[in-house]
Design an enzyme around this catalytic site. Structure first.
Site, PDB file in Angstrom:
ATOM      1  CD  GLU A  74      -5.213   1.456 -15.610  1.00 30.20           C
ATOM      2  OE1 GLU A  74      -4.771   0.418 -15.720  1.00 30.20           O
ATOM      3  OE2 GLU A  74      -5.619   1.800 -14.398  1.00 30.20           O
ATOM      4  N   PRO A 295      -1.510  -0.901   2.413  1.00 34.53           N
ATOM      5  CG  PRO A 295      -3.132  -2.178   3.428  1.00 34.53           C
ATOM      6  CD  PRO A 295      -2.279  -0.727   3.421  1.00 34.53           C
ATOM      7  CG  LEU A 336      -8.277   5.464  -0.839  1.00 33.99           C
ATOM      8  CD1 LEU A 336      -9.727   5.440  -1.679  1.00 33.99           C
ATOM      9  CD2 LEU A 336      -7.466   4.517  -1.761  1.00 33.99           C
ATOM     10  N   GLY A 337      -5.169   8.569  -1.489  1.00 33.89           N
ATOM     11  CA  GLY A 337      -4.742   9.829  -2.139  1.00 33.89           C
ATOM     12  C   GLY A 337      -3.546  10.434  -1.095  1.00 33.89           C
ATOM     13  CD  GLU A 338      -3.167  11.315   3.639  1.00 28.76           C
ATOM     14  OE1 GLU A 338      -3.298  12.481   3.949  1.00 28.76           O
ATOM     15  OE2 GLU A 338      -3.334  10.391   4.393  1.00 28.76           O
ATOM     16  CG  LEU A 363       9.667   1.582 -10.126  1.00 28.27           C
ATOM     17  CD1 LEU A 363      10.376   2.901 -10.585  1.00 28.27           C
ATOM     18  CD2 LEU A 363      10.337   0.670  -9.881  1.00 28.27           C
TER      19      LEU A 363
END
Length: 455
Positions: A74, A295, A336-338, A363
């Protein structure tokens, strides 16, 4: 006078406060962010926040536009909308609230000088009143699903326009809301406007009395993948001797499902008894692929590493990769963020959350990166997008993890079909853009019809 249902709900959430504090302490042991500024959860704000407040009176320059984005997804959607809003109101001040640590961490990237970021208040009357009294937002935007009865009622009482943007509601959530209709219907009905992602979402929201004013599409289609990450991923994919299959945003239990099928299929593949079996051995056996698992939640990175390692697999963690990734049975995406890098690296992705009964993950980012998707049976959280992607040729649905692993391997090994799938995924993404501009315009029109309120 508040309804009996709202009175009972208010009592229950007030009594639950010690449980909420205990849960936050427990979660903070795994994610430190949950131990940050806990008082904000209950409407208590420490300096220097106090010195920043009261500048947001009612309208015009300096007013807070409040956006509530509960979690990571979000918050990213809010960032897309925020770019459009800042273009229309260059002097706006952002009040950004969240419910999760990952959402708050992502939200920090959206802040400019003069903006404020705090936790969403727990939905007691006292916490909500303290929140509104502290910040005096000129208007509020709730992202996607976050409708809290006391919060909505208090905004209506104070004359704070409150809208639900990028709104979605699954059949499962509708059924749950209808079971407590005496509470949920007034909450949805008190909103000033609701802008739905799809016609199906709009119809379900109307069943709860929500004032749906338009179907504007999904903000997440407007997101642009990180170009540098995507290019790096594609470079590594081109250098890989084998097709790369990705289990993307996997959730609890799904890695174990994957591991069970991986081990079962590896033995016959190694013995040459099943040429179509899925395996990730370095031997150049027909049908062999390289698996990458990412994950969904960072607190599970170590848990998944331990699960794979305990089965005797060689696991290479992204946080320790070289250039290119080192040889291993499984690559583990523990950063994270990749996601753009991971989707660029993959030929085909399995959609996490769809193989366990968890409703699926979104997706859209995969499609934007040109990565075809294989999904399981459980996509109720994103039903509309999932069906649209299948119809567009950007995705395929299967009955379970075993079928998904096989289908992904077959798709990746068919060069012509894979090239078409990539093209169709990209076209699907492009065709659904524009929701951010439409939503910003709808908000501007709504606020233009409302008189200024007293401070």
């Amino acid at each position: 006078m508040a309804s009996a249902a709202l009175w009972l709900y208010s009592l229950l959430v007030w009594l639950a406060q010690p449980l909420v504090r205990r849960k936050l302490r427990r979660r903070a042991r795994a994610e430190k962010g949950y131990g940050t500024a806990v008082g904000e959860r209950f409407g208590y704000y420490a300096p220097p926040l106090d010195s920043l407040m009261m500048h947001s009176s009612t309208s015009g320059q300096g007013s807070f536009l409040w956006i509530h984005a509960v979690s990571l997804g979000e918050t990213r959607a809010a960032g897309i909308l925020l770019a459009e809003l800042r273009a229309q109101w260059p002097d706006m001040r952002l009040l950004l609230t969240h419910g999760t640590a990952t959402g708050r961490a992502e939200g920090e990237k959206l802040l400019l000088p003069g903006d404020v970021q705090v936790w969403q208040p727990w939905d007691t009357r006292g916490a909500v009143e303290r929140f509104l009294r502290q910040f005096h937002p000129a208007a509020g935007i709730l992202m996607e699903t976050e409708v809290w009865p006391n919060l909505v009622a208090a905004c209506q009482a104070r004359g704070v326009p409150l809208v639900l943007a990028n709104a979605r509601l699954s059949e499962k959530s509708l059924a749950a809301a209808l079971r407590i209709a005496s509470l949920s219907r007034p909450a949805y009905g008190r909103l000033n406007a609701v802008w739905a992602q799809t016609d199906a979402d709009a119809e379900r929201l109307r069943q709860l009395g929500a004032p749906v004013q338009g179907v504007l599409g999904n903000l997440k289609f407007d997101a642009e993948p990180d170009a540098a990450q995507l290019a790096q991923g594609r470079e590594w994919r081109a250098a890989s001797a084998r097709p790369v299959l990705l289990l993307a945003s996997s959730r609890e239990g799904e890695e174990a499902m994957w591991l069970q099928n991986f081990i079962k299929n590896r033995a016959p593949a190694q013995s040459g008894k099943a040429l179509t079996a899925i395996n990730t051995e370095a031997v150049a056996a027909p049908g062999s692929v390289q698996w990458l698992i990412v994950p969904r939640h960072p607190q599970r990175f170590d848990e998944v590493f331990a699960l794979l390692s305990s089965a005797g697999l060689r696991v290479a963690r992204r946080s320790q990769w070289g250039q290119p990734p080192q040889d291993a049975d499984v690559w583990l995406g523990d950063t994270l963020g990749e996601m753009a890098l991971y989707y660029g690296l993959a030929d085909v992705a399995l959609l996490g959350g769809s193989f366990a009964p968890l409703g699926g993950q979104n997706l859209i980012e995969a499609a934007a990166c040109g990565c075809p998707v294989v999904m399981g049976p459980h996509t109720f959280n994103f039903a509309g997008v999932a069906e649209q992607a299948c119809a567009a040729g950007a995705a395929q649905r299967v009955a379970g993890m075993a079928e998904g692993m096989l289908a992904a391997g077959q798709w990746a090994s068919d060069r012509a079909r894979l090239a078409l799938g990539r093209t169709q995924a990209q076209a699907f993404s492009t065709a659904h853009r524009g929701a951010a501009a439409r939503t910003a315009a709808a908000l501007k029109a709504l606020l233009a019809t409302r008189p200024s309120r007293a401070g």
